[in-house]
Design a protein around this motif. Sequence first.
Motif, PDB file in Angstrom:
ATOM      1  N   ASN A 121     -84.122 -21.145  73.719  1.00 36.41           N
ATOM      2  CA  ASN A 121     -84.555 -22.416  73.139  1.00 36.41           C
ATOM      3  C   ASN A 121     -85.583 -22.264  72.022  1.00 36.41           C
ATOM      4  N   CYS A 122     -85.630 -21.081  71.415  1.00 35.68           N
ATOM      5  CA  CYS A 122     -86.446 -20.877  70.222  1.00 35.68           C
ATOM      6  C   CYS A 122     -85.540 -20.917  68.990  1.00 35.68           C
ATOM      7  N   TYR A 123     -86.075 -21.375  67.880  1.00 37.20           N
ATOM      8  CA  TYR A 123     -85.336 -21.398  66.624  1.00 37.20           C
ATOM      9  C   TYR A 123     -85.645 -20.112  65.856  1.00 37.20           C
ATOM     10  N   VAL A 124     -84.611 -19.339  65.603  1.00 34.56           N
ATOM     11  CA  VAL A 124     -84.779 -17.995  65.044  1.00 34.56           C
ATOM     12  C   VAL A 124     -84.236 -17.971  63.629  1.00 34.56           C
ATOM     13  N   VAL A 125     -85.058 -17.423  62.698  1.00 34.67           N
ATOM     14  CA  VAL A 125     -84.626 -17.210  61.318  1.00 34.67           C
ATOM     15  C   VAL A 125     -84.047 -15.805  61.225  1.00 34.67           C
ATOM     16  N   ASN A 126     -82.748 -15.701  60.927  1.00 37.84           N
ATOM     17  CA  ASN A 126     -82.083 -14.407  60.780  1.00 37.84           C
ATOM     18  C   ASN A 126     -82.276 -13.938  59.342  1.00 37.84           C
ATOM     19  N   SER A 166     -85.740 -31.153  47.578  1.00 32.16           N
ATOM     20  CA  SER A 166     -84.339 -31.243  47.998  1.00 32.16           C
ATOM     21  C   SER A 166     -83.679 -29.871  48.125  1.00 32.16           C
ATOM     22  N   ASP A 167     -84.432 -28.799  47.896  1.00 33.04           N
ATOM     23  CA  ASP A 167     -83.869 -27.448  47.917  1.00 33.04           C
ATOM     24  C   ASP A 167     -84.088 -26.806  49.288  1.00 33.04           C
ATOM     25  N   LEU A 168     -82.992 -26.303  49.855  1.00 29.26           N
ATOM     26  CA  LEU A 168     -83.076 -25.621  51.145  1.00 29.26           C
ATOM     27  C   LEU A 168     -83.672 -24.235  50.951  1.00 29.26           C
ATOM     28  N   MET A 169     -84.763 -23.936  51.642  1.00 31.42           N
ATOM     29  CA  MET A 169     -85.445 -22.661  51.504  1.00 31.42           C
ATOM     30  C   MET A 169     -85.034 -21.683  52.594  1.00 31.42           C
ATOM     31  N   VAL A 170     -85.067 -22.130  53.863  1.00 30.35           N
ATOM     32  CA  VAL A 170     -84.831 -21.256  55.000  1.00 30.35           C
ATOM     33  C   VAL A 170     -84.049 -22.033  56.047  1.00 30.35           C
ATOM     34  N   SER A 171     -83.154 -21.341  56.745  1.00 29.10           N
ATOM     35  CA  SER A 171     -82.450 -21.959  57.869  1.00 29.10           C
ATOM     36  C   SER A 171     -82.580 -21.058  59.087  1.00 29.10           C
ATOM     37  N   ASN A 180     -86.880 -29.813  59.241  1.00 29.75           N
ATOM     38  CA  ASN A 180     -85.988 -30.682  60.017  1.00 29.75           C
ATOM     39  C   ASN A 180     -85.373 -29.886  61.166  1.00 29.75           C
ATOM     40  N   PHE A 181     -85.442 -30.461  62.375  1.00 28.08           N
ATOM     41  CA  PHE A 181     -84.854 -29.826  63.549  1.00 28.08           C
ATOM     42  C   PHE A 181     -83.662 -30.644  64.020  1.00 28.08           C
ATOM     43  N   THR A 182     -82.585 -29.968  64.361  1.00 31.52           N
ATOM     44  CA  THR A 182     -81.438 -30.585  65.010  1.00 31.52           C
ATOM     45  C   THR A 182     -81.196 -29.859  66.332  1.00 31.52           C
ATOM     46  N   LYS A 183     -80.103 -30.217  66.984  1.00 33.09           N
ATOM     47  CA  LYS A 183     -79.826 -29.618  68.282  1.00 33.09           C
ATOM     48  C   LYS A 183     -79.593 -28.111  68.167  1.00 33.09           C
ATOM     49  N   LYS A 197     -95.493  -9.820  70.348  1.00 38.46           N
ATOM     50  CA  LYS A 197     -94.215  -9.129  70.233  1.00 38.46           C
ATOM     51  C   LYS A 197     -93.180  -9.936  69.465  1.00 38.46           C
ATOM     52  N   ALA A 198     -93.544 -11.061  68.899  1.00 39.81           N
ATOM     53  CA  ALA A 198     -92.606 -11.878  68.123  1.00 39.81           C
ATOM     54  C   ALA A 198     -93.329 -12.438  66.911  1.00 39.81           C
ATOM     55  N   ASN A 199     -92.577 -12.685  65.833  1.00 42.21           N
ATOM     56  CA  ASN A 199     -93.133 -13.291  64.625  1.00 42.21           C
ATOM     57  C   ASN A 199     -93.002 -14.808  64.741  1.00 42.21           C
ATOM     58  N   LEU A 200     -94.106 -15.495  64.815  1.00 39.34           N
ATOM     59  CA  LEU A 200     -94.116 -16.949  65.000  1.00 39.34           C
ATOM     60  C   LEU A 200     -94.609 -17.616  63.720  1.00 39.34           C
ATOM     61  N   VAL A 201     -93.888 -18.681  63.318  1.00 35.53           N
ATOM     62  CA  VAL A 201     -94.259 -19.432  62.125  1.00 35.53           C
ATOM     63  C   VAL A 201     -94.793 -20.793  62.556  1.00 35.53           C
ATOM     64  N   SER A 202     -95.933 -21.162  62.022  1.00 32.33           N
ATOM     65  CA  SER A 202     -96.560 -22.442  62.352  1.00 32.33           C
ATOM     66  C   SER A 202     -95.884 -23.551  61.550  1.00 32.33           C
ATOM     67  N   ILE A 203     -95.324 -24.562  62.251  1.00 27.74           N
ATOM     68  CA  ILE A 203     -94.667 -25.672  61.581  1.00 27.74           C
ATOM     69  C   ILE A 203     -95.690 -26.508  60.809  1.00 27.74           C
ATOM     70  N   SER A 204     -96.856 -26.702  61.411  1.00 28.62           N
ATOM     71  CA  SER A 204     -97.889 -27.497  60.727  1.00 28.62           C
ATOM     72  C   SER A 204     -98.347 -26.820  59.448  1.00 28.62           C
ATOM     73  N   GLN A 205     -98.404 -25.510  59.455  1.00 25.09           N
ATOM     74  CA  GLN A 205     -98.824 -24.800  58.249  1.00 25.09           C
ATOM     75  C   GLN A 205     -97.770 -24.923  57.158  1.00 25.09           C
ATOM     76  N   LEU A 206     -96.487 -24.900  57.533  1.00 28.23           N
ATOM     77  CA  LEU A 206     -95.435 -25.098  56.535  1.00 28.23           C
ATOM     78  C   LEU A 206     -95.522 -26.487  55.930  1.00 28.23           C
ATOM     79  N   CYS A 207     -95.800 -27.472  56.777  1.00 28.19           N
ATOM     80  CA  CYS A 207     -95.930 -28.836  56.270  1.00 28.19           C
ATOM     81  C   CYS A 207     -97.149 -28.977  55.365  1.00 28.19           C
ATOM     82  N   ASP A 208     -98.241 -28.259  55.700  1.00 28.26           N
ATOM     83  CA  ASP A 208     -99.434 -28.291  54.850  1.00 28.26           C
ATOM     84  C   ASP A 208     -99.156 -27.693  53.477  1.00 28.26           C
ATOM     85  N   ASP A 209     -98.191 -26.796  53.395  1.00 24.34           N
ATOM     86  CA  ASP A 209     -97.842 -26.166  52.116  1.00 24.34           C
ATOM     87  C   ASP A 209     -96.839 -26.987  51.323  1.00 24.34           C
ATOM     88  N   GLY A 210     -96.543 -28.200  51.771  1.00 18.85           N
ATOM     89  CA  GLY A 210     -95.652 -29.081  51.023  1.00 18.85           C
ATOM     90  C   GLY A 210     -94.193 -28.930  51.360  1.00 18.85           C
TER      91      GLY A 210
END
Length: 391
Positions: A94-99, A82-87, A70-73, A53-66
Motif C-alpha cells: 500500500n505504498c506508492y512507488v516511483v520506478n 499541466s506537465d506530468l513530472m513523475v508517476s 494526485n492520488f488514485t486507487k 532502508k527506503a527513500n521517502l518523499v514528503s508530499i507536503s514538501q512537494l506541494c511547498d515547491d509548487g
Amino acid sequence: TRKESSAASDVYKRQMEHVTFGNGEKGKVVGKGTLNVEGLPNLSKVFLVEGLKANLVSISQLCDDGLTVNFTKNECLVFRKSDLMVSGTRSDDNCYVVNMSCLNRSLKVSINPTNLWHQRLGHVNYKHLSKISSTGAVRGIPKLASKQPGLCEPCQLGKQHQDSHKPVRDISTSRILELIHMDLMGPMRVESIARKSYVLVCVDDFSRYVWTVFLTHKSDAASAFRTLSCRLMNEKDLRIVKIRSDQGTEFLNSEMKSLCDGLGIFHEVSAPYTPQQNGVAERKNRTLQEMARAMLHTGDFPEFLWAEAINTAGYIINRVYFRPGTKKTPYELWKHKKPNVSYFRTFGCRCFVMHDGEQLGKFDARSREGIFVGYCDCLLYTSPSPRDAHE
C-alpha cells in the motif's frame, strides 16, 4: 528522505536532529542537502537519515515547491502546472512507488510535437515521419521539424541492431599460410558412405584456397587439423602464422591449444554470437552447401552422397572462382599455374571405369559402368580415429 550521499549534492552534516516515523521511532539525521536525480524534480532540504532502508518523499514538501500531487486507487501523479513530472504505482504494501527505470516522459512529448507524433505512429522512423509531414501524404499530421529532437529510448530498446560488418576489399595478408580461417559444418542428418557427419572447412586467407576434411565426430577436429597443417607446411615449406575460428568447443580445447603452442600458431577467436568476424569461413560454408545441394538435386541423388558433393564443390571452387581483389583463382595463387578444367564432368553422369591391373579373359569386359561422384582428394576421408577403431 533517505538517500545515499553519492546521489546528493551540497550535503552538509547535521547533529542533534531526528526524524520521527509513524510508529513513534526516531531516526538520526546525519546530513542535509539538495538531491538531483535525472527524471525527478530537484528536491531541496533532503535529510540523510541513519538506518532508513527506503527513500521517502514528503508530499507536503512537494506541494511547498509548487507541485501538484494526485492520488488514485492504483497510481500517484506529480504535476508542475499541466506537465506530468513523475508517476508512481501502488505496491502490495500500500505504498506508492516511483520506478526510476519507468519514469513517465510525457513532459518531453508534450513540449515537442515531433516526439508526440513519433510515439502516436508506433515509433515510426523520424525521416519517414518528416517526409509524410512535409508532403502532406497523410491528413491530420501538422508540419513537423525535419531534425530528430533527441534519442528515443523505446526505439533503442525495440529496434537496436548490430551494424553490418563492412567487406574488406584489400588483401590483409602478404603470403599463403599467414592466416587460416576455420569452421565446422554439421552434424548432418544422414551419415556419408564412410560414416562421416561433420566437415572441417579451412580457407587460406591469401589465396582463398579451401580444404574440406570429413570427420566422424566433432572432437576429431583438432587431430584432423594437425594432419592438414603438417601436409600444407611441408608442401610449401612455410609456417602457419595464425588461425581464426569461432569459440566452438571443437576449437577451444586442450588438444587444439597444445597443437597451436607446439607449432607456434596464434589462435584468434571471434566474439560470441558474431559470425561476421569469421565471415570468410562462414561464407565459404554457404557456397559449399549451396553447390552441393544443387548437384544432389540435379539427378535426385541419395542424401548420403553429400560428402562427395561437398568435396566436388570445393574442388571446383578452387579452380573457377577469383580471389576477391584479384583476377586469379585460388588454384593459381596456391599452385602458381593456371588451372585446367577440360576434364571436368557433370556430377552424377554415367561413366565407365576401366578394369586396370586385373586378370581378364580374352573376351571379358574391359570396363564397368558407374556414376561419376567427384574428383579424387586424399583429404576426402580421414583415417579412423581411435574411437572408430574401438567401435
